[in-house]
Enzyme design. Structure first.
Site, PDB file in Angstrom:
ATOM      1  N   HIS A  46       1.141  -1.075   0.003  1.00  0.00           N
ATOM      2  CA  HIS A  46      -0.094   0.061  -0.057  1.00  0.00           C
ATOM      3  C   HIS A  46       0.835   1.378   0.160  1.00  0.00           C
ATOM      4  CE1 HIS A  46      -3.693  -2.048   1.113  1.00  0.00           C
ATOM      5  NE2 HIS A  46      -2.928  -3.151   1.458  1.00  0.00           N
ATOM      6  N   HIS A  67      -8.689  -7.802  -1.547  1.00  0.00           N
ATOM      7  CA  HIS A  67      -8.417  -8.309  -0.062  1.00  0.00           C
ATOM      8  C   HIS A  67      -9.731  -9.224   0.377  1.00  0.00           C
ATOM      9  CE1 HIS A  67      -5.580  -5.039  -0.211  1.00  0.00           C
ATOM     10  NE2 HIS A  67      -5.462  -5.070   1.043  1.00  0.00           N
ATOM     11  N   GLN A  80     -11.247   0.559  -0.067  1.00  0.00           N
ATOM     12  CA  GLN A  80     -10.804   0.323   1.370  1.00  0.00           C
ATOM     13  C   GLN A  80     -12.122   0.416   2.175  1.00  0.00           C
ATOM     14  OE1 GLN A  80      -7.769  -0.296   3.928  1.00  0.00           O
ATOM     15  NE2 GLN A  80      -9.675  -1.031   4.550  1.00  0.00           N
ATOM     16  N   GLU A  90      -9.561 -11.316   5.183  1.00  0.00           N
ATOM     17  CA  GLU A  90      -8.692 -11.003   6.168  1.00  0.00           C
ATOM     18  C   GLU A  90      -9.112 -10.693   7.437  1.00  0.00           C
ATOM     19  OE1 GLU A  90      -6.595  -7.070   5.216  1.00  0.00           O
ATOM     20  OE2 GLU A  90      -5.002  -7.932   6.595  1.00  0.00           O
ATOM     21  N   ASP A 130       2.823  -5.707   2.016  1.00  0.00           N
ATOM     22  CA  ASP A 130       1.740  -5.206   2.400  1.00  0.00           C
ATOM     23  C   ASP A 130       1.907  -3.834   3.151  1.00  0.00           C
ATOM     24  OD1 ASP A 130      -1.193  -5.084   2.647  1.00  0.00           O
ATOM     25  OD2 ASP A 130      -1.260  -6.154   4.562  1.00  0.00           O
TER      26      ASP A 130
END
Ligand code: 17E
Ligand code: FE2
Length: 424
Positions: free
Chosen positions: A59, A210, A152, A213, A309
């Site tokens: 990121h 993603h 996100q 997680e 990450d």
């Protein structure tokens, strides 16, 4: 350029690589007494040369913001996301670009030449995306960067995300993201995966989720991702990142899942440094490690690779983007420190990640390929990982883009002094 006296993975003996016009023109056995008609000769001193490290998951927008505006005290993913949402309000292009370029320089020094980055596009101004698109262009001679339009705050649970993803693609994003386990409900999560697929297929883009997680053993979005990939015959272009809930699935379900993963042909991208930090936070004892089933997936022929990450941000407070740190942690946590396992494990930060990112045509030390390679200060993979050896040379398109001199130590014992060099 000529690179003489190097070792190669899965080969015995020493070799010499010839590079003409940025291309690997010849790979031959090294002959110690040969004089080369070239004024650009690197002596590899028996060290291992391999294709550059590939960073499949970082990121660039969040890194180097730890403590801003506050530190993550619970250590959970969800507190991390909350802190980032506050930091996001004060983003400027300059701020994002400066932090990303700092990290990119660390990556270049440490042998990374290919990167996939997730950029949060749940921001109606798309500040971070615009910044990273500019840096991608500015750094393109040194790093090949893929940008994932990463929602996100969710697709179904956040207003306007679909349009933001499409806008991000129109501006230049290479892949569509998703975060189904963060959506409000299971149904919203399933719907979000389908929306990501629809957009990606329409615009001919890759997908990287993603995915699961969380330590919730009921988080099963990876099956939805794999089934969509299978139905659309799109698996080669699809990755599930993190997939940590798989650590907690029962074995009967996992066995069924592995069949689907196998036929779907998707890749799994684990992030061991970050997930050993974020997962297990709601456990007392015993505490789960919360990393996906790397060894078992590999044994089943499923493509797995490792990513960093985060670097010094609300999700993970350490790091410099060194792929050996990632590999080291992953192999410990997954108990993969056997001799052959360690040797083979360099696939997880090179060829397997290249394959997940669809960098397959021009990657690898083969005649005819572009001369992109690293020379690591060690004789083989085991030696390199054990000593966490630095990259002596990173070569891109036939030019040295980074050179590191391994450190030496002077020790003073019994009135003598001695220089030792265990970095080399
Ligand atoms: N956002 C997220 O959802 N998960 C992560 N591991 C990071 C950001 C770093
Ligand atoms: Fe991530």
């Amino acid at each position: 350029m000529i690179i003489k006296n190097i070792s190669l993975r899965n080969n015995t003996g020493l070799f010499t690589i010839h590079i003409v016009d940025h291309i690997i023109s010849k790979i031959e056995k090294f002959k110690a007494d040969e004089i080369y008609d070239d004024n650009d000769v690197i002596d590899g001193e028996g060290n291992l040369a391999m294709p550059p490290y590939v960073e499949p998951h970082i990121h660039y927008d969040t890194l180097l913001t730890a403590g801003e505006p506050r530190w993550n005290t619970s250590g959970t993913l969800f507190e991390g996301i909350g802190i980032w949402l506050d930091r996001k309000k004060s983003l400027t292009k300059k701020d994002v670009k400066e932090r990303a370029i700092t990290a990119m320089k660390w990556q270049i020094a440490q042998g990374v030449q290919f990167v996939r980055t997730h950029i949060d596009i749940t921001d109606h101004k798309l500040t971070a995306l615009e910044a990273i698109l500019e840096v991608k262009e500015e750094m393109s001679n040194y790093l090949e960067i893929q940008i994932v339009a990463f929602p996100q705050e969710g697709i179904v649970s956040f207003n306007g995300t679909e349009n933001l993803i499409i806008k991000a693609i129109e501006l230049g994003a290479d892949a569509v993201g998703g975060i189904p386990h963060f959506e409000f409900t299971r149904e919203d999560g399933v719907e979000s995966v389908k929306k990501s697929f629809e957009i990606a297929i329409k615009y001919d883009k890759m997908l990287d989720f993603h995915c699961d997680e969380i330590d919730d053993e009921q988080s099963r979005f990876i099956e939805v991702v794999a089934a969509e990939a299978h139905k659309n015959n799109y698996g080669k272009f699809v990755s599930a990142s993190h997939a940590t809930a798989m650590h907690s699935y029962n074995n009967a379900y996992t066995s069924k899942l592995f069949r689907l993963l196998s036929i779907s042909d998707i890749s799994i991208i684990a992030n061991p440094l970050v997930n050993i930090n974020l997962q297990g936070r709601f456990d007392t004892f015993p505490k789960r490690r919360g990393i996906t089933r790397v060894k078992e997936l590999l044994d089943s022929g499923i493509n797995v690779c490792f990513g960093t990450d985060d670097i010094f941000d609300p999700f993970y407070s350490l790091g410099t983007g060194n792929m050996l740190n990632v590999l080291n942690m992953g192999l410990h946590v997954c108990q993969m420190l056997g001799y052959e396992q360690v040797k083979k494990s360099f696939d997880l930060i090179t060829t397997n990640s290249a394959s997940a990112l669809n960098i397959t045509k021009d990657y690898g030390l083969e005649v005819g390929n572009t001369a992109n390679l690293i020379i690591v200060s060690g004789k083989d993979e085991f030696d390199i990982l054990r000593r966490m050896a630095p990259i002596e040379y990173s070569i891109r398109k036939g030019k040295v883009i980074a050179h590191t001199i391994p450190s030496v130590s002077k020790i003073f014992i019994n009135g003598t002094n001695e220089v030792i060099n265990f970095n080399k």
